[in-house]
Design a protein around this motif. Structure first.
Motif, PDB file in Angstrom:
ATOM      1  N   ILE A  89      54.135  52.430  34.370  1.00  0.00           N
ATOM      2  CA  ILE A  89      53.848  51.029  34.054  1.00  0.00           C
ATOM      3  C   ILE A  89      53.889  50.175  35.320  1.00  0.00           C
ATOM      4  N   PHE A  90      54.847  50.466  36.207  1.00  0.00           N
ATOM      5  CA  PHE A  90      54.945  49.727  37.470  1.00  0.00           C
ATOM      6  C   PHE A  90      53.681  49.907  38.307  1.00  0.00           C
ATOM      7  N   LEU A  91      53.187  51.140  38.425  1.00  0.00           N
ATOM      8  CA  LEU A  91      51.992  51.412  39.229  1.00  0.00           C
ATOM      9  C   LEU A  91      50.757  50.744  38.631  1.00  0.00           C
ATOM     10  N   ALA A  92      50.636  50.809  37.285  1.00  0.00           N
ATOM     11  CA  ALA A  92      49.502  50.164  36.620  1.00  0.00           C
ATOM     12  C   ALA A  92      49.529  48.654  36.855  1.00  0.00           C
ATOM     13  N   THR A  93      50.725  48.060  36.841  1.00  0.00           N
ATOM     14  CA  THR A  93      50.856  46.619  37.064  1.00  0.00           C
ATOM     15  C   THR A  93      50.526  46.253  38.503  1.00  0.00           C
ATOM     16  N   MET A  94      50.886  47.109  39.450  1.00  0.00           N
ATOM     17  CA  MET A  94      50.554  46.862  40.856  1.00  0.00           C
ATOM     18  C   MET A  94      49.042  46.870  41.061  1.00  0.00           C
ATOM     19  N   VAL A  95      48.345  47.749  40.369  1.00  0.00           N
ATOM     20  CA  VAL A  95      46.881  47.787  40.456  1.00  0.00           C
ATOM     21  C   VAL A  95      46.293  46.461  39.980  1.00  0.00           C
ATOM     22  N   VAL A  96      46.826  45.942  38.856  1.00  0.00           N
ATOM     23  CA  VAL A  96      46.370  44.640  38.338  1.00  0.00           C
ATOM     24  C   VAL A  96      46.664  43.541  39.363  1.00  0.00           C
ATOM     25  N   PHE A  97      47.852  43.581  39.966  1.00  0.00           N
ATOM     26  CA  PHE A  97      48.261  42.562  40.941  1.00  0.00           C
ATOM     27  C   PHE A  97      47.277  42.470  42.109  1.00  0.00           C
TER      28      PHE A  97
ATOM     29  N   PHE B 263      44.042  43.941  42.369  1.00  0.00           N
ATOM     30  CA  PHE B 263      42.595  44.056  42.182  1.00  0.00           C
ATOM     31  C   PHE B 263      41.993  43.180  41.075  1.00  0.00           C
ATOM     32  N   VAL B 264      42.789  42.696  40.135  1.00  0.00           N
ATOM     33  CA  VAL B 264      42.232  41.845  39.074  1.00  0.00           C
ATOM     34  C   VAL B 264      42.197  40.403  39.566  1.00  0.00           C
ATOM     35  N   LYS B 265      41.034  39.773  39.450  1.00  0.00           N
ATOM     36  CA  LYS B 265      40.851  38.378  39.850  1.00  0.00           C
ATOM     37  C   LYS B 265      40.564  37.542  38.604  1.00  0.00           C
ATOM     38  N   GLU B 266      41.380  36.525  38.385  1.00  0.00           N
ATOM     39  CA  GLU B 266      41.202  35.681  37.204  1.00  0.00           C
ATOM     40  C   GLU B 266      40.683  34.310  37.605  1.00  0.00           C
ATOM     41  N   GLU B 267      39.654  33.869  36.888  1.00  0.00           N
ATOM     42  CA  GLU B 267      39.179  32.498  37.038  1.00  0.00           C
ATOM     43  C   GLU B 267      39.962  31.645  36.041  1.00  0.00           C
ATOM     44  N   PHE B 268      40.913  30.900  36.580  1.00  0.00           N
ATOM     45  CA  PHE B 268      41.810  30.154  35.693  1.00  0.00           C
ATOM     46  C   PHE B 268      42.065  28.760  36.244  1.00  0.00           C
ATOM     47  N   THR B 269      41.864  27.772  35.389  1.00  0.00           N
ATOM     48  CA  THR B 269      42.189  26.390  35.728  1.00  0.00           C
ATOM     49  C   THR B 269      43.460  26.011  34.979  1.00  0.00           C
ATOM     50  N   PRO B 270      44.544  25.690  35.703  1.00  0.00           N
ATOM     51  CA  PRO B 270      45.799  25.355  35.016  1.00  0.00           C
ATOM     52  C   PRO B 270      45.610  24.222  34.019  1.00  0.00           C
ATOM     53  N   ILE B 271      46.226  24.374  32.869  1.00  0.00           N
ATOM     54  CA  ILE B 271      46.127  23.392  31.796  1.00  0.00           C
ATOM     55  C   ILE B 271      47.499  22.780  31.582  1.00  0.00           C
TER      56      ILE B 271
END
Length: 412
Positions: free
Chosen positions: A174-182, A184-192
């Motif tokens: 789970i730690f390794l999978a989360t590091m991959v997300v950290f 390589f995943v890019k989120e388009e997010f505007t704080p609300i």
């Protein structure tokens, strides 16, 4: 590769590893309890049931809170929070010294859980609306394939390295999978801006004021209630159809073929929901699950049961991805994560209550009667869909389709 496709690819792989890791413990949980000193058969059964359900209880209670945090800080942040939290807690489970400490750790794991719901929220909000059904179908395939492989991998690891080591391996995965997300995943997010003064109940009222969101929450609950009402008790039925020596094998096959079928059809039905409307895919898939549930009560051979479970799996691929697509379509703007948070609570509630009431049904009218009860629940769900969801969903779908067509014409 475009941003949403890259995110989808990474999250599918990550979900596979997370779900595989989390389901590794299922085959040997009662055996681990014996190792912790619970040896009385009656007490063992009670502890196993309570500890298994504890995770879902706290997940049900905290899911709306994490949904609020997702709208405030971003869905990627919620994935990281859940992933790193579960990695630590599940690794610590290896050092449990008794059933009470194991129960507390499972409760705590439910508090921080939410990797999968947050992934669904990120994909649904960062994917073009005309591709959401397809993307969620692909995402479901990653989860289902992990759920199929996890118990098998867990059984092999437990037999070679011992039960405690499996928890440590699970935490590392789970730690390794989360590091991959950290990375390589890019989120388009505007704080609300999320008001801290608004209560959870007030937010629930705001979200459910928009039709047909409340009905969709009920649909999610009844789907999970019907499916989980049967799955944990299926081995009792398999026992009637085969010999004691082969019960475990055939029970595993019956659940696995359903998972494989689900994995195959999820992307296909997701793509179809983008073209024809998730509401249509959902209603026909649910009718299919209900119809194929009824003949199971009359089977006389194990392979008849396995064939029908495969057919049910084909239809299951169109349920939760389609519901999540509809929730994304109707969620109030800026409250998508909170809407998914309440939806996930409904799902966890169905996961908890389904096996309990399923056990009561079996004790009164037998396993075969359980298939009829679940079919009736699903047909009631079809009625809710037709009367409460379809009218609004049809209008919204065609409005969005017309809007997209106009945008295409203007860009050409």
């Amino acid at each position: 590769m475009t941003s949403w496709k890259r995110n989808l690819f990474i999250l599918v792989i990550s979900q596979f590893f997370v779900i595989s890791a989390m389901t590794m413990i299922i085959p040997f949980l009662p055996l681990f309890l014996q190792e912790l000193g619970v040896n009385n058969p009656e007490t063992l059964g009670i502890w196993a049931g309570v500890i298994f359900g504890a995770n879902f209880l706290t997940a049900f209670l905290f899911s709306p809170f994490w949904g609020r945090m997702g709208d405030k800080y971003g869905r990627k942040m919620m994935i990281l929070r859940s992933g790193f939290g579960m990695a630590v807690i599940i690794s610590l489970t290896a050092f449990a010294i008794g059933p009470i400490s194991l129960l507390l750790l499972r409760l705590l794991n439910g508090v921080v859980s939410g990797f999968i719901p947050a992934s669904i929220g990120l994909v649904s909000t960062n994917t073009p609306k005309e591709k959401v059904g397809y993307a969620l179908g692909i995402l479901q395939s990653g989860s289902v394939s992990g759920a199929i492989c996890g118990p098998l991998i867990g059984g092999v690891l437990a037999s070679n390295f011992g039960y405690s080591m499996v928890f440590i391996i699970t935490g590392i995965c789970i730690f390794l999978a989360t590091m991959v997300v950290f990375f390589f995943v890019k989120e388009e997010f505007t704080p609300i801006k999320v008001s801290e003064k608004t209560s959870t109940l007030a937010e629930f009222k705001m979200i459910t004021e928009k039709k047909p969101v409340l009905s969709l929450f009920l649909v999610v609950f009844l789907i999970q209630f019907a499916i989980m009402g049967v799955n944990p008790l299926l081995s009792l039925f398999v026992e009637e159809l085969t010999t004691p020596e082969t019960v475990a094998f055939y029970a595993g096959v019956a659940l696995s073929v359903m998972g494989f079928a689900n994995m195959i059809t999820s992307p296909v039905l997701g793509k179809l929901s983008d073209k024809k409307g998730a509401q249509h895919v959902l209603i026909f898939s649910m009718i299919g699950v209900a119809v194929f549930s009824i003949p199971q009560a009359f089977v006389t051979d194990i392979w008849q049961l396995i064939s029908l479970r495969f057919m049910i799996g084909l239809c299951l691929g169109g349920l939760l991805p389609a519901v999540n697509t509809l929730i994304r379509m109707h969620a109030p703007s800026g409250m998508e994560s909170r809407t998914y948070g309440f939806s996930n609570s409904a799902m966890y509630l169905g996961t908890m209550i389904g096996p309990i009431l399923g056990g009561i049904v079996v004790s009164n009218i037998g396993v075969r009667g359980l298939f009829f009860v679940c079919a009736i629940v699903l047909f009631i769900n079809v009625g809710i869909l037709k009367t409460k969801v379809m009218p609004t969903a049809n209008k919204t779908f065609y409005k969005q389709k017309q809007k997209r067509n106009k945008e295409k014409i203007l860009t050409q």
